[in-house]
Design a protein around this motif. Structure first.
Motif, PDB file in Angstrom:
ATOM      1  N   ILE A  10       0.811  -1.225   0.000  1.00  0.00           N
ATOM      2  CA  ILE A  10       0.000   0.000   0.000  1.00  0.00           C
ATOM      3  C   ILE A  10       0.843   1.272   0.000  1.00  0.00           C
ATOM      4  O   ILE A  10       0.295   2.375   0.026  1.00  0.00           O
ATOM      5  CB  ILE A  10      -0.980   0.029   1.200  1.00  0.00           C
ATOM      6  CG1 ILE A  10      -0.227   0.054   2.519  1.00  0.00           C
ATOM      7  CG2 ILE A  10      -1.963  -1.106   1.126  1.00  0.00           C
ATOM      8  CD1 ILE A  10      -1.093   0.345   3.722  1.00  0.00           C
ATOM      9  N   LEU A  13       0.018   3.979  -2.591  1.00  0.00           N
ATOM     10  CA  LEU A  13      -1.313   4.548  -2.340  1.00  0.00           C
ATOM     11  C   LEU A  13      -1.269   5.545  -1.188  1.00  0.00           C
ATOM     12  O   LEU A  13      -1.932   6.592  -1.224  1.00  0.00           O
ATOM     13  CB  LEU A  13      -2.318   3.436  -2.059  1.00  0.00           C
ATOM     14  CG  LEU A  13      -2.507   2.405  -3.171  1.00  0.00           C
ATOM     15  CD1 LEU A  13      -3.397   1.274  -2.702  1.00  0.00           C
ATOM     16  CD2 LEU A  13      -3.042   3.042  -4.416  1.00  0.00           C
ATOM     17  N   VAL A  14      -0.484   5.235  -0.167  1.00  0.00           N
ATOM     18  CA  VAL A  14      -0.333   6.137   0.976  1.00  0.00           C
ATOM     19  C   VAL A  14       0.319   7.440   0.537  1.00  0.00           C
ATOM     20  O   VAL A  14      -0.119   8.532   0.927  1.00  0.00           O
ATOM     21  CB  VAL A  14       0.472   5.455   2.099  1.00  0.00           C
ATOM     22  CG1 VAL A  14       0.861   6.439   3.186  1.00  0.00           C
ATOM     23  CG2 VAL A  14      -0.307   4.296   2.695  1.00  0.00           C
ATOM     24  N   THR A  17      -2.157   9.536  -1.324  1.00  0.00           N
ATOM     25  CA  THR A  17      -3.142  10.069  -0.383  1.00  0.00           C
ATOM     26  C   THR A  17      -2.583  11.276   0.364  1.00  0.00           C
ATOM     27  O   THR A  17      -3.271  12.292   0.521  1.00  0.00           O
ATOM     28  CB  THR A  17      -3.586   8.976   0.605  1.00  0.00           C
ATOM     29  OG1 THR A  17      -4.123   7.875  -0.128  1.00  0.00           O
ATOM     30  CG2 THR A  17      -4.629   9.497   1.565  1.00  0.00           C
ATOM     31  N   LEU A  63     -10.701   8.940  -3.641  1.00  0.00           N
ATOM     32  CA  LEU A  63      -9.954   8.130  -2.683  1.00  0.00           C
ATOM     33  C   LEU A  63     -10.448   6.688  -2.641  1.00  0.00           C
ATOM     34  O   LEU A  63      -9.649   5.742  -2.641  1.00  0.00           O
ATOM     35  CB  LEU A  63     -10.045   8.739  -1.279  1.00  0.00           C
ATOM     36  CG  LEU A  63      -9.088   9.872  -0.963  1.00  0.00           C
ATOM     37  CD1 LEU A  63      -9.264  10.321   0.481  1.00  0.00           C
ATOM     38  CD2 LEU A  63      -7.655   9.492  -1.225  1.00  0.00           C
ATOM     39  N   TRP A  67      -8.036   3.535  -3.800  1.00  0.00           N
ATOM     40  CA  TRP A  67      -7.682   2.487  -2.843  1.00  0.00           C
ATOM     41  C   TRP A  67      -8.266   1.139  -3.253  1.00  0.00           C
ATOM     42  O   TRP A  67      -7.601   0.107  -3.137  1.00  0.00           O
ATOM     43  CB  TRP A  67      -8.128   2.880  -1.433  1.00  0.00           C
ATOM     44  CG  TRP A  67      -7.105   3.743  -0.778  1.00  0.00           C
ATOM     45  CD1 TRP A  67      -7.007   5.102  -0.857  1.00  0.00           C
ATOM     46  CD2 TRP A  67      -5.997   3.303   0.005  1.00  0.00           C
ATOM     47  NE1 TRP A  67      -5.920   5.531  -0.154  1.00  0.00           N
ATOM     48  CE2 TRP A  67      -5.281   4.445   0.386  1.00  0.00           C
ATOM     49  CE3 TRP A  67      -5.558   2.060   0.418  1.00  0.00           C
ATOM     50  CZ2 TRP A  67      -4.141   4.376   1.171  1.00  0.00           C
ATOM     51  CZ3 TRP A  67      -4.417   1.991   1.202  1.00  0.00           C
ATOM     52  CH2 TRP A  67      -3.721   3.147   1.573  1.00  0.00           C
ATOM     53  N   CYS A  68      -9.490   1.129  -3.734  1.00  0.00           N
ATOM     54  CA  CYS A  68     -10.098  -0.128  -4.184  1.00  0.00           C
ATOM     55  C   CYS A  68      -9.316  -0.709  -5.361  1.00  0.00           C
ATOM     56  O   CYS A  68      -9.012  -1.903  -5.384  1.00  0.00           O
ATOM     57  CB  CYS A  68     -11.556   0.107  -4.566  1.00  0.00           C
ATOM     58  SG  CYS A  68     -12.406  -1.359  -5.159  1.00  0.00           S
ATOM     59  N   GLY A  70      -6.191  -0.136  -6.134  1.00  0.00           N
ATOM     60  CA  GLY A  70      -4.861  -0.532  -5.682  1.00  0.00           C
ATOM     61  C   GLY A  70      -4.868  -1.812  -4.880  1.00  0.00           C
ATOM     62  O   GLY A  70      -3.961  -2.641  -4.996  1.00  0.00           O
ATOM     63  N   LEU A  71      -5.884  -2.009  -4.063  1.00  0.00           N
ATOM     64  CA  LEU A  71      -5.950  -3.213  -3.232  1.00  0.00           C
ATOM     65  C   LEU A  71      -6.475  -4.417  -4.010  1.00  0.00           C
ATOM     66  O   LEU A  71      -6.012  -5.534  -3.816  1.00  0.00           O
ATOM     67  CB  LEU A  71      -6.820  -2.964  -2.001  1.00  0.00           C
ATOM     68  CG  LEU A  71      -6.257  -1.960  -0.987  1.00  0.00           C
ATOM     69  CD1 LEU A  71      -7.259  -1.719   0.120  1.00  0.00           C
ATOM     70  CD2 LEU A  71      -4.930  -2.416  -0.438  1.00  0.00           C
ATOM     71  N   GLN A  75      -1.262  -1.854  -7.141  1.00  0.00           N
ATOM     72  CA  GLN A  75      -1.116  -0.511  -6.595  1.00  0.00           C
ATOM     73  C   GLN A  75      -0.402   0.462  -7.527  1.00  0.00           C
ATOM     74  O   GLN A  75      -0.735   1.649  -7.540  1.00  0.00           O
ATOM     75  CB  GLN A  75      -0.430  -0.555  -5.234  1.00  0.00           C
ATOM     76  CG  GLN A  75       1.059  -0.725  -5.269  1.00  0.00           C
ATOM     77  CD  GLN A  75       1.719  -0.364  -3.962  1.00  0.00           C
ATOM     78  OE1 GLN A  75       1.271   0.506  -3.239  1.00  0.00           O
ATOM     79  NE2 GLN A  75       2.796  -1.060  -3.666  1.00  0.00           N
ATOM     80  N   ALA A  79      -1.871   4.060  -8.263  1.00  0.00           N
ATOM     81  CA  ALA A  79      -1.169   5.240  -7.758  1.00  0.00           C
ATOM     82  C   ALA A  79      -0.818   6.192  -8.895  1.00  0.00           C
ATOM     83  O   ALA A  79      -0.921   7.416  -8.748  1.00  0.00           O
ATOM     84  CB  ALA A  79       0.090   4.816  -7.006  1.00  0.00           C
ATOM     85  N   CYS A 121     -11.134  -1.394 -10.484  1.00  0.00           N
ATOM     86  CA  CYS A 121     -11.842  -1.990  -9.343  1.00  0.00           C
ATOM     87  C   CYS A 121     -12.681  -3.178  -9.787  1.00  0.00           C
ATOM     88  O   CYS A 121     -12.630  -4.259  -9.181  1.00  0.00           O
ATOM     89  CB  CYS A 121     -12.756  -0.968  -8.675  1.00  0.00           C
ATOM     90  SG  CYS A 121     -11.929   0.377  -7.865  1.00  0.00           S
TER      91      CYS A 121
END
Length: 156
Positions: A10, A13-14, A17, A63, A67-68, A70-71, A75, A79, A121
Protein backbone atom coordinates in the motif's frame (compact mmCIF):
# COMPACT_ATOMS: atom_id res chain seq x y z
CA UNK A 1 1.70 -11.37 6.40
CA UNK A 2 3.93 -9.25 8.54
CA UNK A 3 3.67 -5.48 8.70
CA UNK A 4 6.44 -4.90 6.13
CA UNK A 5 4.53 -6.92 3.53
CA UNK A 6 1.38 -4.91 4.19
CA UNK A 7 3.23 -1.60 3.90
CA UNK A 8 4.88 -2.78 0.68
CA UNK A 9 1.45 -3.41 -0.89
CA UNK A 10 0.00 0.00 0.00
CA UNK A 11 3.04 2.30 0.09
CA UNK A 12 2.36 4.08 -3.21
CA UNK A 13 -1.31 4.55 -2.34
CA UNK A 14 -0.33 6.14 0.98
CA UNK A 15 2.03 8.56 -0.77
CA UNK A 16 -0.66 9.65 -3.26
CA UNK A 17 -3.14 10.07 -0.38
CA UNK A 18 -0.71 12.32 1.51
CA UNK A 19 -0.06 14.39 -1.62
CA UNK A 20 -3.83 14.77 -2.09
CA UNK A 21 -4.18 16.01 1.50
CA UNK A 22 -1.46 18.60 0.86
CA UNK A 23 -3.29 19.66 -2.29
CA UNK A 24 -6.50 20.09 -0.29
CA UNK A 25 -4.58 22.30 2.16
CA UNK A 26 -3.35 24.39 -0.79
CA UNK A 27 -6.90 24.80 -2.07
CA UNK A 28 -8.14 25.81 1.38
CA UNK A 29 -5.35 28.38 1.67
CA UNK A 30 -6.33 29.89 -1.69
CA UNK A 31 -9.96 30.18 -0.57
CA UNK A 32 -8.86 31.79 2.71
CA UNK A 33 -6.66 34.32 0.91
CA UNK A 34 -9.43 35.27 -1.50
CA UNK A 35 -11.86 35.56 1.42
CA UNK A 36 -9.67 38.17 3.11
CA UNK A 37 -9.92 40.48 0.10
CA UNK A 38 -13.54 39.60 -0.58
CA UNK A 39 -14.73 43.22 -0.49
CA UNK A 40 -12.86 44.19 -3.63
CA UNK A 41 -13.06 40.97 -5.64
CA UNK A 42 -16.25 39.13 -4.78
CA UNK A 43 -16.41 37.28 -8.09
CA UNK A 44 -12.86 35.90 -7.63
CA UNK A 45 -13.79 34.63 -4.18
CA UNK A 46 -16.92 32.98 -5.55
CA UNK A 47 -14.95 31.22 -8.29
CA UNK A 48 -12.24 29.97 -5.92
CA UNK A 49 -14.82 28.89 -3.36
CA UNK A 50 -16.88 27.05 -5.98
CA UNK A 51 -13.79 25.34 -7.43
CA UNK A 52 -12.80 24.19 -3.94
CA UNK A 53 -16.30 22.86 -3.26
CA UNK A 54 -16.37 20.99 -6.57
CA UNK A 55 -12.96 19.42 -5.89
CA UNK A 56 -14.02 18.40 -2.39
CA UNK A 57 -17.26 16.86 -3.68
CA UNK A 58 -15.32 14.43 -5.89
CA UNK A 59 -12.55 13.78 -3.35
CA UNK A 60 -14.14 10.88 -1.40
CA UNK A 61 -15.02 9.13 -4.66
CA UNK A 62 -11.45 9.52 -5.89
CA UNK A 63 -9.95 8.13 -2.68
CA UNK A 64 -12.32 5.17 -2.56
CA UNK A 65 -11.71 4.29 -6.22
CA UNK A 66 -7.94 4.63 -5.97
CA UNK A 67 -7.68 2.49 -2.84
CA UNK A 68 -10.10 -0.13 -4.18
CA UNK A 69 -8.20 -0.34 -7.48
CA UNK A 70 -4.86 -0.53 -5.68
CA UNK A 71 -5.95 -3.21 -3.23
CA UNK A 72 -8.06 -5.31 -5.60
CA UNK A 73 -5.80 -5.19 -8.63
CA UNK A 74 -2.41 -3.52 -8.47
CA UNK A 75 -1.12 -0.51 -6.59
CA UNK A 76 1.33 0.95 -9.16
CA UNK A 77 -1.21 1.73 -11.93
CA UNK A 78 -3.73 2.90 -9.32
CA UNK A 79 -1.17 5.24 -7.76
CA UNK A 80 -0.13 6.49 -11.20
CA UNK A 81 -3.77 7.21 -12.04
CA UNK A 82 -4.05 8.95 -8.67
CA UNK A 83 -1.12 11.24 -9.47
CA UNK A 84 -2.60 11.99 -12.89
CA UNK A 85 -5.95 12.77 -11.23
CA UNK A 86 -4.29 15.16 -8.77
CA UNK A 87 -2.60 16.96 -11.66
CA UNK A 88 -5.90 17.19 -13.48
CA UNK A 89 -7.62 18.44 -10.34
CA UNK A 90 -4.96 21.16 -10.01
CA UNK A 91 -5.58 22.15 -13.64
CA UNK A 92 -9.32 22.26 -12.96
CA UNK A 93 -8.87 24.42 -9.87
CA UNK A 94 -6.52 26.89 -11.54
CA UNK A 95 -8.70 26.98 -14.66
CA UNK A 96 -11.79 27.71 -12.57
CA UNK A 97 -10.01 30.65 -10.94
CA UNK A 98 -9.62 32.21 -14.40
CA UNK A 99 -12.82 31.53 -16.30
CA UNK A 100 -15.12 28.58 -15.82
CA UNK A 101 -14.67 27.47 -19.46
CA UNK A 102 -10.94 26.98 -18.77
CA UNK A 103 -11.78 24.31 -16.21
CA UNK A 104 -13.73 22.07 -18.61
CA UNK A 105 -10.72 20.09 -19.95
CA UNK A 106 -9.60 19.30 -16.40
CA UNK A 107 -13.09 18.20 -15.45
CA UNK A 108 -13.47 15.89 -18.46
CA UNK A 109 -10.02 14.39 -18.05
CA UNK A 110 -10.72 13.82 -14.34
CA UNK A 111 -13.84 11.86 -15.25
CA UNK A 112 -11.73 9.69 -17.56
CA UNK A 113 -9.24 8.93 -14.78
CA UNK A 114 -12.06 8.04 -12.38
CA UNK A 115 -13.52 5.77 -15.06
CA UNK A 116 -10.16 4.01 -15.39
CA UNK A 117 -9.99 3.52 -11.63
CA UNK A 118 -13.55 2.17 -11.62
CA UNK A 119 -12.65 -0.29 -14.38
CA UNK A 120 -9.61 -1.40 -12.38
CA UNK A 121 -11.84 -1.99 -9.34
CA UNK A 122 -14.35 -4.05 -11.32
CA UNK A 123 -11.65 -6.14 -13.01
CA UNK A 124 -9.87 -6.75 -9.70
CA UNK A 125 -13.06 -7.85 -7.97
CA UNK A 126 -14.07 -10.02 -10.92
CA UNK A 127 -10.63 -11.67 -10.99
CA UNK A 128 -10.84 -12.36 -7.25
CA UNK A 129 -14.25 -13.98 -7.66
CA UNK A 130 -12.97 -16.12 -10.56
CA UNK A 131 -10.00 -17.28 -8.51
CA UNK A 132 -12.06 -17.89 -5.39
CA UNK A 133 -15.00 -19.77 -6.87
CA UNK A 134 -13.71 -21.20 -10.15
CA UNK A 135 -9.98 -21.59 -9.52
CA UNK A 136 -9.10 -19.46 -12.56
CA UNK A 137 -6.61 -16.77 -11.63
CA UNK A 138 -5.82 -14.31 -14.40
CA UNK A 139 -3.89 -11.90 -12.15
CA UNK A 140 -0.69 -11.92 -14.23
CA UNK A 141 -2.57 -11.11 -17.44
CA UNK A 142 -4.69 -8.48 -15.76
CA UNK A 143 -1.62 -6.86 -14.15
CA UNK A 144 0.09 -6.60 -17.54
CA UNK A 145 -3.00 -5.04 -19.11
CA UNK A 146 -3.45 -2.60 -16.19
CA UNK A 147 0.17 -1.47 -16.43
CA UNK A 148 -0.12 -0.90 -20.17
CA UNK A 149 -3.51 0.80 -19.91
CA UNK A 150 -2.35 3.24 -17.25
CA UNK A 151 0.05 4.74 -19.78
CA UNK A 152 -2.94 5.47 -22.03
CA UNK A 153 -4.13 7.99 -19.42
CA UNK A 154 -1.46 10.38 -20.68
CA UNK A 155 -3.10 10.65 -24.09
CA UNK A 156 -5.27 13.80 -24.11
Amino acid sequence: MDSNDVIEHIFLLVIVTIISVLQNAFFATKVEREGKVQNTRASAFERVSCANRNCMDAYPTFLAMMWCAGLCLKQAPAAFAGIVYLGVRQKYFVGYMGQTCQSTPGYLFGKRVLGFLLLMCIVGIFNYLLARYFGSDYKEYVDTIANAASALLLIP
